[in-house]
Design a protein around this motif. Structure first.
Motif, PDB file in Angstrom:
ATOM      1  N   LYS A 135      -5.796  -2.991 -53.736  1.00 53.74           N
ATOM      2  CA  LYS A 135      -4.474  -3.131 -53.136  1.00 53.74           C
ATOM      3  C   LYS A 135      -4.514  -4.075 -51.933  1.00 53.74           C
ATOM      4  N   GLU A 136      -5.615  -4.021 -51.197  1.00 52.53           N
ATOM      5  CA  GLU A 136      -5.740  -4.894 -50.031  1.00 52.53           C
ATOM      6  C   GLU A 136      -5.765  -6.371 -50.454  1.00 52.53           C
ATOM      7  N   ARG A 137      -6.456  -6.638 -51.565  1.00 50.54           N
ATOM      8  CA  ARG A 137      -6.521  -8.019 -52.030  1.00 50.54           C
ATOM      9  C   ARG A 137      -5.170  -8.487 -52.549  1.00 50.54           C
ATOM     10  N   VAL A 138      -4.423  -7.592 -53.204  1.00 50.75           N
ATOM     11  CA  VAL A 138      -3.083  -7.936 -53.676  1.00 50.75           C
ATOM     12  C   VAL A 138      -2.187  -8.289 -52.501  1.00 50.75           C
ATOM     13  N   GLU A 139      -2.228  -7.453 -51.459  1.00 50.08           N
ATOM     14  CA  GLU A 139      -1.390  -7.725 -50.294  1.00 50.08           C
ATOM     15  C   GLU A 139      -1.832  -8.992 -49.585  1.00 50.08           C
ATOM     16  N   GLY A 140      -3.118  -9.275 -49.627  1.00 52.04           N
ATOM     17  CA  GLY A 140      -3.610 -10.523 -49.054  1.00 52.04           C
ATOM     18  C   GLY A 140      -3.037 -11.739 -49.773  1.00 52.04           C
ATOM     19  N   LEU A 141      -2.954 -11.654 -51.102  1.00 51.63           N
ATOM     20  CA  LEU A 141      -2.347 -12.742 -51.875  1.00 51.63           C
ATOM     21  C   LEU A 141      -0.862 -12.876 -51.550  1.00 51.63           C
ATOM     22  N   ARG A 142      -0.180 -11.728 -51.446  1.00 54.83           N
ATOM     23  CA  ARG A 142       1.254 -11.758 -51.156  1.00 54.83           C
ATOM     24  C   ARG A 142       1.523 -12.421 -49.797  1.00 54.83           C
ATOM     25  N   GLU A 143       0.731 -12.028 -48.814  1.00 51.94           N
ATOM     26  CA  GLU A 143       0.912 -12.596 -47.482  1.00 51.94           C
ATOM     27  C   GLU A 143       0.484 -14.069 -47.447  1.00 51.94           C
ATOM     28  N   GLY A 144      -0.601 -14.375 -48.169  1.00 51.83           N
ATOM     29  CA  GLY A 144      -1.087 -15.751 -48.174  1.00 51.83           C
ATOM     30  C   GLY A 144      -0.076 -16.731 -48.743  1.00 51.83           C
ATOM     31  N   TYR A 145       0.648 -16.305 -49.767  1.00 54.17           N
ATOM     32  CA  TYR A 145       1.672 -17.169 -50.369  1.00 54.17           C
ATOM     33  C   TYR A 145       3.036 -16.995 -49.708  1.00 54.17           C
ATOM     34  N   GLY A 146       3.151 -15.975 -48.842  1.00 48.71           N
ATOM     35  CA  GLY A 146       4.439 -15.728 -48.212  1.00 48.71           C
ATOM     36  C   GLY A 146       5.504 -15.330 -49.209  1.00 48.71           C
ATOM     37  N   LEU A 147       5.135 -14.489 -50.172  1.00 46.97           N
ATOM     38  CA  LEU A 147       6.069 -14.106 -51.230  1.00 46.97           C
ATOM     39  C   LEU A 147       7.070 -13.072 -50.720  1.00 46.97           C
ATOM     40  N   VAL A 148       8.339 -13.422 -50.807  1.00 46.18           N
ATOM     41  CA  VAL A 148       9.432 -12.534 -50.422  1.00 46.18           C
ATOM     42  C   VAL A 148      10.460 -12.567 -51.541  1.00 46.18           C
ATOM     43  N   GLY A 149      10.968 -11.404 -51.911  1.00 43.02           N
ATOM     44  CA  GLY A 149      11.980 -11.364 -52.961  1.00 43.02           C
ATOM     45  C   GLY A 149      11.367 -11.186 -54.340  1.00 43.02           C
ATOM     46  N   LYS A 150      12.088 -11.598 -55.360  1.00 43.22           N
ATOM     47  CA  LYS A 150      11.706 -11.365 -56.744  1.00 43.22           C
ATOM     48  C   LYS A 150      10.694 -12.412 -57.223  1.00 43.22           C
ATOM     49  N   THR A 151       9.696 -11.928 -57.972  1.00 42.56           N
ATOM     50  CA  THR A 151       8.647 -12.821 -58.469  1.00 42.56           C
ATOM     51  C   THR A 151       8.492 -12.676 -59.968  1.00 42.56           C
ATOM     52  N   ILE A 152       8.595 -13.793 -60.674  1.00 42.70           N
ATOM     53  CA  ILE A 152       8.346 -13.863 -62.112  1.00 42.70           C
ATOM     54  C   ILE A 152       6.949 -14.426 -62.313  1.00 42.70           C
ATOM     55  N   CYS A 153       6.194 -13.810 -63.208  1.00 36.24           N
ATOM     56  CA  CYS A 153       4.798 -14.205 -63.397  1.00 36.24           C
ATOM     57  C   CYS A 153       4.543 -14.575 -64.855  1.00 36.24           C
ATOM     58  N   CYS A 154       3.694 -15.567 -65.052  1.00 33.66           N
ATOM     59  CA  CYS A 154       3.208 -15.917 -66.390  1.00 33.66           C
ATOM     60  C   CYS A 154       1.701 -16.040 -66.291  1.00 33.66           C
ATOM     61  N   VAL A 155       0.977 -15.070 -66.857  1.00 31.62           N
ATOM     62  CA  VAL A 155      -0.483 -15.068 -66.817  1.00 31.62           C
ATOM     63  C   VAL A 155      -0.990 -15.545 -68.167  1.00 31.62           C
ATOM     64  N   SER A 156      -1.516 -16.754 -68.209  1.00 25.80           N
ATOM     65  CA  SER A 156      -1.974 -17.322 -69.476  1.00 25.80           C
ATOM     66  C   SER A 156      -2.607 -18.674 -69.219  1.00 25.80           C
ATOM     67  N   ARG A 157      -3.575 -19.052 -70.074  1.00 27.36           N
ATOM     68  CA  ARG A 157      -3.987 -20.442 -70.058  1.00 27.36           C
ATOM     69  C   ARG A 157      -2.851 -21.280 -70.648  1.00 27.36           C
ATOM     70  N   LYS A 158      -2.978 -22.586 -70.604  1.00 26.70           N
ATOM     71  CA  LYS A 158      -1.875 -23.446 -71.028  1.00 26.70           C
ATOM     72  C   LYS A 158      -1.537 -23.219 -72.501  1.00 26.70           C
ATOM     73  N   LYS A 159      -0.282 -22.900 -72.741  1.00 23.80           N
ATOM     74  CA  LYS A 159       0.214 -22.750 -74.105  1.00 23.80           C
ATOM     75  C   LYS A 159       1.532 -23.508 -74.182  1.00 23.80           C
ATOM     76  N   LEU A 160       2.639 -22.775 -74.291  1.00 23.50           N
ATOM     77  CA  LEU A 160       3.935 -23.460 -74.355  1.00 23.50           C
ATOM     78  C   LEU A 160       4.864 -22.892 -73.283  1.00 23.50           C
ATOM     79  N   GLN A 161       4.352 -22.821 -72.040  1.00 23.95           N
ATOM     80  CA  GLN A 161       5.125 -22.241 -70.947  1.00 23.95           C
ATOM     81  C   GLN A 161       6.302 -23.100 -70.522  1.00 23.95           C
ATOM     82  N   GLY A 162       6.437 -24.284 -71.125  1.00 23.57           N
ATOM     83  CA  GLY A 162       7.538 -25.164 -70.769  1.00 23.57           C
ATOM     84  C   GLY A 162       8.897 -24.518 -70.925  1.00 23.57           C
ATOM     85  N   GLU A 163       9.026 -23.592 -71.859  1.00 25.49           N
ATOM     86  CA  GLU A 163      10.315 -22.923 -72.046  1.00 25.49           C
ATOM     87  C   GLU A 163      10.723 -22.132 -70.817  1.00 25.49           C
ATOM     88  N   LEU A 164       9.737 -21.596 -70.095  1.00 30.91           N
ATOM     89  CA  LEU A 164      10.054 -20.872 -68.872  1.00 30.91           C
ATOM     90  C   LEU A 164      10.579 -21.834 -67.809  1.00 30.91           C
TER      91      LEU A 164
END
Length: 357
Positions: free
Chosen positions: A172-201
Protein backbone atom coordinates in the motif's frame (compact mmCIF):
# COMPACT_ATOMS: atom_id res chain seq x y z
CA UNK A 1 5.25 -37.30 -15.72
CA UNK A 2 8.30 -35.86 -17.47
CA UNK A 3 7.16 -32.71 -19.25
CA UNK A 4 9.12 -30.29 -21.44
CA UNK A 5 7.79 -26.76 -21.92
CA UNK A 6 9.15 -24.81 -24.90
CA UNK A 7 8.83 -21.19 -25.93
CA UNK A 8 10.61 -18.88 -28.36
CA UNK A 9 9.38 -15.92 -26.32
CA UNK A 10 9.35 -15.68 -22.53
CA UNK A 11 9.67 -11.89 -22.26
CA UNK A 12 7.42 -9.34 -20.56
CA UNK A 13 3.90 -10.54 -21.39
CA UNK A 14 0.90 -12.10 -19.72
CA UNK A 15 1.71 -15.40 -21.44
CA UNK A 16 5.07 -15.55 -19.65
CA UNK A 17 3.43 -15.50 -16.25
CA UNK A 18 0.74 -17.96 -17.39
CA UNK A 19 3.47 -20.43 -18.38
CA UNK A 20 5.40 -19.76 -15.17
CA UNK A 21 2.32 -20.39 -12.98
CA UNK A 22 1.66 -23.66 -14.81
CA UNK A 23 5.26 -24.85 -14.56
CA UNK A 24 5.38 -23.99 -10.86
CA UNK A 25 2.09 -25.75 -10.16
CA UNK A 26 2.99 -28.96 -11.99
CA UNK A 27 6.43 -29.02 -10.36
CA UNK A 28 4.87 -28.64 -6.92
CA UNK A 29 2.68 -31.66 -7.71
CA UNK A 30 5.77 -33.79 -8.15
CA UNK A 31 6.19 -33.89 -11.92
CA UNK A 32 9.65 -33.59 -13.50
CA UNK A 33 9.48 -30.32 -15.42
CA UNK A 34 11.91 -29.00 -18.03
CA UNK A 35 11.91 -25.64 -19.80
CA UNK A 36 13.56 -24.89 -23.15
CA UNK A 37 13.87 -21.19 -23.99
CA UNK A 38 16.52 -18.53 -24.46
CA UNK A 39 18.81 -18.14 -21.45
CA UNK A 40 18.25 -14.85 -19.66
CA UNK A 41 14.65 -14.40 -20.77
CA UNK A 42 12.22 -13.34 -18.04
CA UNK A 43 10.63 -16.80 -18.01
CA UNK A 44 14.08 -18.42 -17.67
CA UNK A 45 14.84 -16.25 -14.64
CA UNK A 46 11.47 -16.86 -13.00
CA UNK A 47 11.69 -20.63 -13.45
CA UNK A 48 15.35 -20.78 -12.38
CA UNK A 49 14.35 -19.31 -9.03
CA UNK A 50 12.07 -22.30 -8.40
CA UNK A 51 15.15 -24.49 -7.96
CA UNK A 52 13.55 -27.79 -8.98
CA UNK A 53 12.92 -27.21 -12.71
CA UNK A 54 15.53 -28.03 -15.37
CA UNK A 55 16.25 -25.13 -17.75
CA UNK A 56 17.78 -25.69 -21.19
CA UNK A 57 19.17 -22.85 -23.29
CA UNK A 58 17.45 -23.23 -26.67
CA UNK A 59 17.12 -20.00 -28.70
CA UNK A 60 14.53 -21.05 -31.34
CA UNK A 61 15.97 -18.46 -33.72
CA UNK A 62 13.84 -19.33 -36.74
CA UNK A 63 11.17 -21.71 -38.03
CA UNK A 64 13.93 -23.87 -39.54
CA UNK A 65 16.49 -23.63 -36.72
CA UNK A 66 17.98 -27.12 -36.93
CA UNK A 67 20.41 -26.34 -34.12
CA UNK A 68 17.42 -25.92 -31.82
CA UNK A 69 15.89 -29.11 -33.24
CA UNK A 70 19.02 -31.05 -32.26
CA UNK A 71 18.99 -29.45 -28.81
CA UNK A 72 15.37 -30.51 -28.29
CA UNK A 73 16.17 -34.05 -29.38
CA UNK A 74 19.05 -34.25 -26.88
CA UNK A 75 16.81 -33.08 -24.03
CA UNK A 76 14.07 -35.54 -24.94
CA UNK A 77 16.41 -38.51 -25.16
CA UNK A 78 18.56 -37.70 -22.13
CA UNK A 79 15.63 -37.03 -19.80
CA UNK A 80 13.11 -39.45 -21.35
CA UNK A 81 10.56 -36.70 -21.87
CA UNK A 82 7.02 -38.03 -22.24
CA UNK A 83 5.21 -34.89 -23.34
CA UNK A 84 6.10 -31.50 -24.84
CA UNK A 85 3.91 -28.46 -24.26
CA UNK A 86 4.96 -25.98 -26.97
CA UNK A 87 3.95 -22.36 -26.43
CA UNK A 88 5.43 -20.16 -29.20
CA UNK A 89 5.21 -20.06 -32.98
CA UNK A 90 8.77 -21.11 -33.82
CA UNK A 91 9.11 -23.78 -31.15
CA UNK A 92 5.75 -25.27 -32.10
CA UNK A 93 7.06 -25.98 -35.59
CA UNK A 94 10.47 -27.16 -34.39
CA UNK A 95 9.11 -29.66 -31.84
CA UNK A 96 7.14 -31.39 -34.61
CA UNK A 97 10.20 -31.42 -36.86
CA UNK A 98 12.23 -32.96 -34.04
CA UNK A 99 9.65 -35.67 -33.41
CA UNK A 100 9.23 -36.59 -37.08
CA UNK A 101 12.87 -36.32 -38.15
CA UNK A 102 14.16 -38.46 -35.26
CA UNK A 103 11.12 -40.75 -34.81
CA UNK A 104 10.72 -39.73 -31.17
CA UNK A 105 8.19 -41.42 -28.92
CA UNK A 106 6.84 -38.25 -27.34
CA UNK A 107 3.46 -36.54 -27.22
CA UNK A 108 3.22 -32.91 -28.34
CA UNK A 109 0.57 -30.47 -27.15
CA UNK A 110 0.36 -26.88 -28.31
CA UNK A 111 -1.06 -24.09 -26.19
CA UNK A 112 -2.57 -21.31 -28.32
CA UNK A 113 -3.15 -17.95 -26.62
CA UNK A 114 -3.97 -15.62 -29.53
CA UNK A 115 -6.00 -15.72 -32.71
CA UNK A 116 -4.38 -17.45 -35.68
CA UNK A 117 -3.12 -15.03 -38.30
CA UNK A 118 -1.81 -16.23 -41.66
CA UNK A 119 -2.36 -19.97 -41.43
CA UNK A 120 -2.75 -21.72 -44.81
CA UNK A 121 -4.23 -25.19 -44.89
CA UNK A 122 -0.78 -26.81 -44.97
CA UNK A 123 0.15 -25.21 -41.66
CA UNK A 124 -3.15 -26.28 -40.12
CA UNK A 125 -2.54 -29.83 -41.38
CA UNK A 126 1.04 -29.80 -40.03
CA UNK A 127 -0.03 -28.60 -36.59
CA UNK A 128 -2.90 -31.07 -36.36
CA UNK A 129 -1.00 -34.12 -37.62
CA UNK A 130 2.04 -33.32 -35.47
CA UNK A 131 0.24 -32.93 -32.16
CA UNK A 132 -1.88 -35.00 -29.83
CA UNK A 133 -4.00 -31.94 -29.06
CA UNK A 134 -4.11 -28.17 -28.95
CA UNK A 135 -5.09 -26.28 -25.80
CA UNK A 136 -7.26 -23.20 -26.27
CA UNK A 137 -7.15 -20.71 -23.40
CA UNK A 138 -10.82 -19.77 -23.85
CA UNK A 139 -14.04 -20.85 -25.52
CA UNK A 140 -13.96 -17.67 -27.61
CA UNK A 141 -10.55 -18.56 -28.99
CA UNK A 142 -11.72 -22.09 -29.73
CA UNK A 143 -14.59 -20.70 -31.81
CA UNK A 144 -12.11 -18.69 -33.89
CA UNK A 145 -9.99 -21.80 -34.55
CA UNK A 146 -13.07 -23.84 -35.50
CA UNK A 147 -14.00 -21.20 -38.07
CA UNK A 148 -10.46 -21.47 -39.47
CA UNK A 149 -10.97 -25.19 -40.11
CA UNK A 150 -9.52 -26.90 -37.04
CA UNK A 151 -11.30 -30.06 -35.86
CA UNK A 152 -13.22 -29.69 -32.59
CA UNK A 153 -12.05 -33.08 -31.32
CA UNK A 154 -8.44 -31.85 -31.50
CA UNK A 155 -9.06 -28.75 -29.35
CA UNK A 156 -9.19 -28.66 -25.56
CA UNK A 157 -10.25 -25.55 -23.63
CA UNK A 158 -8.34 -24.80 -20.42
CA UNK A 159 -8.59 -21.29 -19.01
CA UNK A 160 -5.50 -19.43 -17.87
CA UNK A 161 -5.29 -18.86 -14.14
CA UNK A 162 -3.70 -16.53 -11.61
CA UNK A 163 -2.53 -17.23 -8.04
CA UNK A 164 -4.96 -16.57 -5.20
CA UNK A 165 -2.18 -14.81 -3.28
CA UNK A 166 -1.50 -12.31 -6.08
CA UNK A 167 -2.14 -9.30 -3.86
CA UNK A 168 0.53 -10.32 -1.37
CA UNK A 169 2.97 -8.73 -3.83
CA UNK A 170 1.29 -5.33 -3.44
CA UNK A 171 2.49 -2.73 -0.93
CA UNK A 172 0.00 0.00 0.00
CA UNK A 173 2.88 2.34 0.74
CA UNK A 174 4.30 1.82 -2.73
CA UNK A 175 0.89 2.43 -4.32
CA UNK A 176 0.51 5.70 -2.44
CA UNK A 177 4.04 6.62 -3.44
CA UNK A 178 3.09 6.21 -7.10
CA UNK A 179 -0.09 8.23 -6.59
CA UNK A 180 1.79 11.08 -4.97
CA UNK A 181 4.66 10.87 -7.45
CA UNK A 182 2.31 11.36 -10.40
CA UNK A 183 0.09 13.78 -8.51
CA UNK A 184 -3.00 11.76 -9.38
CA UNK A 185 -6.23 13.46 -8.31
CA UNK A 186 -9.71 12.47 -9.42
CA UNK A 187 -10.74 9.58 -11.65
CA UNK A 188 -8.12 7.32 -13.23
CA UNK A 189 -8.60 4.96 -16.17
CA UNK A 190 -5.94 2.28 -16.53
CA UNK A 191 -4.84 0.00 -19.36
CA UNK A 192 -2.33 -2.65 -18.25
CA UNK A 193 -0.95 -4.40 -21.32
CA UNK A 194 1.95 -4.55 -23.70
CA UNK A 195 1.27 -2.83 -27.02
CA UNK A 196 -1.79 -4.25 -28.73
CA UNK A 197 -4.61 -2.14 -30.14
CA UNK A 198 -5.02 0.44 -27.37
CA UNK A 199 -5.60 3.12 -29.99
CA UNK A 200 -9.34 2.71 -29.55
CA UNK A 201 -9.02 3.99 -26.00
CA UNK A 202 -7.19 7.09 -27.23
CA UNK A 203 -9.88 7.63 -29.87
CA UNK A 204 -12.56 7.31 -27.16
CA UNK A 205 -11.09 10.17 -25.12
CA UNK A 206 -12.77 12.87 -27.23
CA UNK A 207 -16.09 11.67 -25.83
CA UNK A 208 -14.93 11.74 -22.18
CA UNK A 209 -14.50 14.50 -19.56
CA UNK A 210 -11.16 16.25 -19.68
CA UNK A 211 -10.43 15.81 -15.98
CA UNK A 212 -9.90 12.03 -16.23
CA UNK A 213 -6.37 10.61 -15.80
CA UNK A 214 -5.38 7.98 -18.39
CA UNK A 215 -2.67 5.52 -17.35
CA UNK A 216 -1.06 3.23 -19.95
CA UNK A 217 1.03 0.62 -18.14
CA UNK A 218 3.46 -1.43 -20.21
CA UNK A 219 3.81 0.71 -23.33
CA UNK A 220 5.64 3.90 -24.27
CA UNK A 221 4.28 7.20 -25.59
CA UNK A 222 6.18 6.90 -28.87
CA UNK A 223 4.14 3.80 -29.70
CA UNK A 224 1.15 6.08 -30.25
CA UNK A 225 2.87 9.30 -31.32
CA UNK A 226 1.02 9.55 -34.65
CA UNK A 227 -2.39 8.82 -33.15
CA UNK A 228 -1.84 11.27 -30.28
CA UNK A 229 -0.84 13.98 -32.73
CA UNK A 230 -4.01 13.37 -34.72
CA UNK A 231 -6.46 13.04 -31.82
CA UNK A 232 -4.93 15.69 -29.51
CA UNK A 233 -6.65 14.37 -26.35
CA UNK A 234 -7.29 16.90 -23.57
CA UNK A 235 -6.93 14.45 -20.68
CA UNK A 236 -3.69 13.87 -18.80
CA UNK A 237 -2.10 10.71 -20.23
CA UNK A 238 0.72 8.85 -18.49
CA UNK A 239 2.78 6.19 -20.30
CA UNK A 240 4.95 4.07 -18.00
CA UNK A 241 6.84 2.09 -20.64
CA UNK A 242 7.70 -1.53 -19.90
CA UNK A 243 7.51 -2.35 -16.18
CA UNK A 244 7.84 -5.50 -14.11
CA UNK A 245 4.77 -7.61 -13.41
CA UNK A 246 5.00 -6.75 -9.72
CA UNK A 247 5.08 -3.01 -10.43
CA UNK A 248 2.17 -3.34 -12.89
CA UNK A 249 0.06 -4.74 -10.04
CA UNK A 250 0.85 -1.60 -8.02
CA UNK A 251 -0.20 0.65 -10.90
CA UNK A 252 -3.43 -1.32 -11.16
CA UNK A 253 -4.35 -0.21 -7.62
CA UNK A 254 -4.47 3.39 -8.86
CA UNK A 255 -7.33 2.66 -11.26
CA UNK A 256 -11.06 3.23 -10.95
CA UNK A 257 -11.50 1.15 -14.11
CA UNK A 258 -9.12 -1.17 -16.00
CA UNK A 259 -9.65 -1.51 -19.75
CA UNK A 260 -8.39 -4.07 -22.25
CA UNK A 261 -9.12 -2.71 -25.75
CA UNK A 262 -7.65 -5.60 -27.72
CA UNK A 263 -8.51 -7.37 -30.98
CA UNK A 264 -6.02 -10.19 -30.45
CA UNK A 265 -6.38 -11.61 -26.93
CA UNK A 266 -7.31 -15.25 -26.61
CA UNK A 267 -7.91 -14.71 -22.91
CA UNK A 268 -6.87 -11.48 -21.15
CA UNK A 269 -4.90 -12.25 -17.99
CA UNK A 270 -4.68 -8.56 -17.06
CA UNK A 271 -8.47 -8.52 -16.69
CA UNK A 272 -8.45 -11.42 -14.23
CA UNK A 273 -5.68 -9.76 -12.23
CA UNK A 274 -7.78 -6.59 -12.05
CA UNK A 275 -10.79 -8.63 -10.94
CA UNK A 276 -8.77 -10.17 -8.11
CA UNK A 277 -7.73 -6.63 -7.16
CA UNK A 278 -11.44 -5.64 -7.08
CA UNK A 279 -10.94 -3.14 -9.89
CA UNK A 280 -13.88 -2.78 -12.28
CA UNK A 281 -13.14 -3.96 -15.83
CA UNK A 282 -14.09 -3.19 -19.44
CA UNK A 283 -12.94 -5.27 -22.40
CA UNK A 284 -13.49 -5.54 -26.13
CA UNK A 285 -15.99 -8.02 -27.48
CA UNK A 286 -13.31 -10.27 -28.95
CA UNK A 287 -11.85 -13.75 -28.52
CA UNK A 288 -11.69 -14.97 -24.94
CA UNK A 289 -12.53 -11.65 -23.30
CA UNK A 290 -16.29 -12.46 -23.22
CA UNK A 291 -15.35 -15.67 -21.37
CA UNK A 292 -14.12 -13.44 -18.56
CA UNK A 293 -16.49 -10.47 -18.67
CA UNK A 294 -20.26 -10.97 -18.55
CA UNK A 295 -21.53 -7.74 -20.04
CA UNK A 296 -23.50 -5.74 -17.49
CA UNK A 297 -22.93 -8.34 -14.76
CA UNK A 298 -19.27 -8.24 -13.72
CA UNK A 299 -18.03 -5.59 -16.16
CA UNK A 300 -18.72 -4.08 -19.56
CA UNK A 301 -17.92 -5.26 -23.08
CA UNK A 302 -17.67 -2.72 -25.89
CA UNK A 303 -18.00 -3.16 -29.63
CA UNK A 304 -14.73 -3.25 -31.55
CA UNK A 305 -14.31 -0.24 -33.81
CA UNK A 306 -16.80 1.86 -31.85
CA UNK A 307 -14.83 4.24 -29.59
CA UNK A 308 -18.01 6.13 -28.69
CA UNK A 309 -19.48 2.90 -27.28
CA UNK A 310 -16.31 2.41 -25.24
CA UNK A 311 -16.45 6.00 -23.98
CA UNK A 312 -20.08 5.66 -22.90
CA UNK A 313 -19.32 2.55 -20.85
CA UNK A 314 -16.21 4.08 -19.31
CA UNK A 315 -18.16 7.11 -18.15
CA UNK A 316 -21.04 5.04 -16.77
CA UNK A 317 -18.63 3.01 -14.68
CA UNK A 318 -16.31 5.82 -13.63
CA UNK A 319 -19.15 8.08 -12.50
CA UNK A 320 -21.02 5.45 -10.47
CA UNK A 321 -19.27 4.15 -7.38
CA UNK A 322 -22.26 1.87 -6.70
CA UNK A 323 -22.01 0.24 -10.13
CA UNK A 324 -18.23 -0.11 -9.87
CA UNK A 325 -18.53 -1.84 -6.51
CA UNK A 326 -21.27 -4.18 -7.73
CA UNK A 327 -19.25 -5.17 -10.79
CA UNK A 328 -16.00 -5.47 -8.82
CA UNK A 329 -17.55 -7.70 -6.14
CA UNK A 330 -19.07 -10.04 -8.74
CA UNK A 331 -15.83 -10.03 -10.76
CA UNK A 332 -13.80 -10.97 -7.67
CA UNK A 333 -16.18 -13.87 -6.98
CA UNK A 334 -15.96 -15.06 -10.60
CA UNK A 335 -12.17 -14.81 -10.64
CA UNK A 336 -11.80 -16.92 -7.51
CA UNK A 337 -14.28 -19.53 -8.76
CA UNK A 338 -13.19 -19.85 -12.40
CA UNK A 339 -9.75 -18.42 -13.00
CA UNK A 340 -7.39 -19.49 -10.22
CA UNK A 341 -4.20 -21.20 -11.29
CA UNK A 342 -4.86 -24.21 -9.06
CA UNK A 343 -7.77 -25.15 -11.32
CA UNK A 344 -5.66 -24.55 -14.43
CA UNK A 345 -2.91 -26.85 -13.15
CA UNK A 346 -5.37 -29.65 -12.29
CA UNK A 347 -6.96 -29.50 -15.74
CA UNK A 348 -3.60 -29.53 -17.57
CA UNK A 349 -2.41 -32.40 -15.38
CA UNK A 350 -5.51 -34.48 -16.11
CA UNK A 351 -5.26 -33.74 -19.85
CA UNK A 352 -1.57 -34.60 -20.02
CA UNK A 353 -2.09 -37.84 -18.07
CA UNK A 354 -4.81 -38.92 -20.47
CA UNK A 355 -2.55 -38.33 -23.46
CA UNK A 356 0.51 -39.99 -21.98
CA UNK A 357 -1.52 -42.98 -20.83
Amino acid sequence: MKILFTTCQGGVAGSTHSIYYLIRGLSQKGHEIHLACGKGALLWNLVSDLGDVYCHDVPFDSYLDFGSVRSIVRVIKKHQIELINAQGGKDRNLTILAKWAFALDVKIVFTRRQRPRNEPWIKRWFHTMGTSGIVMVSEGLKDIFLKRGYREAHLKVIFNGVPRDLLLQVSKERVEGLREGYGLVGKTICCVSRKKLQGELIEALKYLPEDYNILFVGIAQEDFAELLARERPKQRIIFTGVVSHELALHYLQLADVNILPSHMDGFGLALVEAMLCRVAVIGSRFGGIPDIIQDGVNGFLFNNGEPEDLAMKIQRLVESQTLRKRFADKAFKDATEKFLVERTVLEYEAYFRRLVG
